[in-house]
Write an enzyme that holds these catalytic residues in place. Structure first.
Site, PDB file in Angstrom:
ATOM      1  CD  GLU A 337      -2.885  -0.703   2.566  1.00 52.63           C
ATOM      2  OE1 GLU A 337      -2.954   0.427   3.102  1.00 52.63           O
ATOM      3  OE2 GLU A 337      -3.481  -1.702   2.990  1.00 52.63           O
TER       4      GLU A 337
HETATM    5  O1  IFM Z   1      -7.659   2.397   3.987  1.00 51.18           O
HETATM    6  C1  IFM Z   1      -6.580   2.011   4.759  1.00 51.18           C
HETATM    7  C2  IFM Z   1      -6.327   0.530   4.620  1.00 51.18           C
HETATM    8  O2  IFM Z   1      -7.426  -0.235   4.999  1.00 51.18           O
HETATM    9  C3  IFM Z   1      -5.157   0.116   5.485  1.00 51.18           C
HETATM   10  N1  IFM Z   1      -4.005   0.945   5.262  1.00 51.18           N
HETATM   11  C4  IFM Z   1      -4.190   2.367   5.278  1.00 51.18           C
HETATM   12  C5  IFM Z   1      -5.326   2.747   4.347  1.00 51.18           C
HETATM   13  C6  IFM Z   1      -5.515   4.287   4.356  1.00 51.18           C
HETATM   14  O3  IFM Z   1      -5.808   4.738   5.630  1.00 51.18           O
END
Ligand code: IFM
Length: 423
Positions: A337
């Site tokens: 992410e």
């Molecule tokens: O949306 C979240 C995700 O579920 C987990 N990591 C951070 C993202 C943004 O806050």
């Protein structure tokens, strides 16, 4: 460095999680939490992705993605204790096939913050049987999906964020504010990861395939609020150790003395890294739930960079620092992410470019990064913040469920196609 080309097998793509996009996950603890009025909006139909996944994967394909991370909703698979829903299992088999048909490598998360109601009402991650219950669910899912050729598994998403939000400051379910509870849940999550790791490898053995099992670790950069103060520097170091390194140490170098079962062996094939921002920390004389210092909200730190809609500083150099810190464990790193919530899509374009430049720099200095999965493919339900923060490469109109590719999505798409980053 002016330009860099990433390897052709680099996993470019985006990520989502079940509760944030699927819609109508009515049997989990987050749904209950929303119904109790604890969030800005309720998730409701969310992006209706449970129904529209084919359409969404078509978009990912158009965007030249090569991989896609999604999570399996435990409460759909096991709506009642010990009863597994075959339709839900078949659904996720279809999801995997739909990705593969588009040459998108599935990266599957098994726990992304939500728990079935039956599990949480028995005590959730604090109960003695938590690891057993989770492992039974993992067995069911992996047995069904392994033969399809899934390679990448993420056991648990952001355990430290989950513990902090749910057990330390209590803004997420189960809404506790207790260090003791947080510690008990931490122990279960760690053991659950280890057991899931072993289970997944066992299931793959007769198939003669090698899964890669990781954990998605949220890393934050912590900086002292007043660099001249030794107390601020100390609490900053503590936070960094507790939040960023306690799990990796436990797995890899065995410094966590209370957890003997993690000493002997490595239970990780790759690191998943979720990176967003940096926090400034200052010392607070009294012991508080904020654990060794507080996040400083003073405005002078706002000079240090742009912010996203939720107030998080945009700090690309932090991604480089995290990659280099993780590199010392000599495991591949998948960026699971990285993203920004903003209504200004040019800001998202800048975010992507500056962060990818840092990835390129880390790779050139030896970090073994195998992919970059942007958060998120779609605008979605951002937990207690509701639908306000928009993280998507693709905009979603929640009234009509219409999708629209943003310019930033197109920009990332060109990078995915060429693998080339320009400074
Ligand atoms: O949306 C979240 C995700 O579920 C987990 N990591 C951070 C993202 C943004 O806050």
């Amino acid at each position: 460095m002016n330009s860099m080309k990433f390897p052709s097998d680099f996993l470019w793509g985006a990520a989502t999680s079940a509760h944030q996009v699927e819609g109508n996950n009515q049997l989990n603890d987050w749904w209950q939490w929303e119904q109790a009025g604890k969030t800005k909006n309720v998730s409701g139909a969310a992006c209706d992705h449970y129904v529209r996944f084919q359409e969404d994967f078509d978009i990912a394909k158009v965007l030249n993605h090569k991989a896609h991370r999604f999570s399996i909703e435990w409460s759909r698979i096991e709506p009642e204790e010990g009863k597994f829903n075959q339709e839900a299992i078949q659904h996720y088999q279809e999801v995997v096939r739909a990705l593969q048909a588009r040459n998108l490598e599935p990266v599957i998360t098994l726990h992304h913050f939500t728990n079935p109601i039956w599990f949480s009402s028995k005590g959730g991650w604090k109960q003695k049987q938590a690891v057993y219950f989770f492992n039974r669910f993992v067995t069911e899912v992996v047995t069904a999906l392994a033969p399809l050729g899934v390679r990448y598994w993420i056991t648990i998403n952001e355990p430290m964020v989950y513990l902090y939000q749910g057990f330390v400051i209590g803004v997420w379910p189960p809404g506790e504010k207790s260090i003791v509870s947080a510690f008990r849940a931490f122990r279960s999550l760690l053991r659950a990861h280890v057991e899931a790791y072993k289970t997944i490898h066992q299931i793959y053995q007769p198939l003669n395939k090698h899964p890669l099992v990781g954990l998605a670790k949220h890393m934050l950069i912590f900086s002292p609020c007043r660099p001249q103060s030794w107390q601020d520097r100390f609490v900053t170091w503590m936070r960094n150790f507790l939040f960023n390194h306690s799990l990796s140490d436990a797995f890899l170098i065995g410094r966590m003395i209370p957890f003997p079962w993690v000493f002997s062996k490595r239970y990780l094939d790759f690191w998943g890294l979720n990176y967003y921002t940096r926090d400034f920390i200052h010392f607070k004389p009294s012991f508080s739930r904020e654990l060794f210092g507080e996040v400083c909200t003073q405005t002078h730190h706002r000079e240090t960079g742009e912010r996203n809609m939720m107030g998080w500083e945009i700090y690309p150099a932090g991604l480089y620092d995290c990659l280099m810190a993780l590199s010392k464990f000599k495991l591949p790193i998948l960026i699971t992410e990285n993203g920004i919530c903003t209504d200004d899509d040019h800001q998202r374009e800048r975010f992507i470019q500056t962060h990818l430049f840092m990835v390129a720099r880390a790779v050139m200095e030896g970090a073994s990064v195998i992919g970059y999965l942007h958060w998120s493919l779609l605008d979605n339900f951002e937990w207690h913040w509701g639908f306000g923060p928009r993280f998507g490469l693709v905009a979603v109109d929640y009234q009509t469920q219409k999708r629209r590719i943003k310019l930033s999505g197109q920009m990332l798409s060109r990078i995915c196609e060429t693998g080339q980053i320009e400074n």
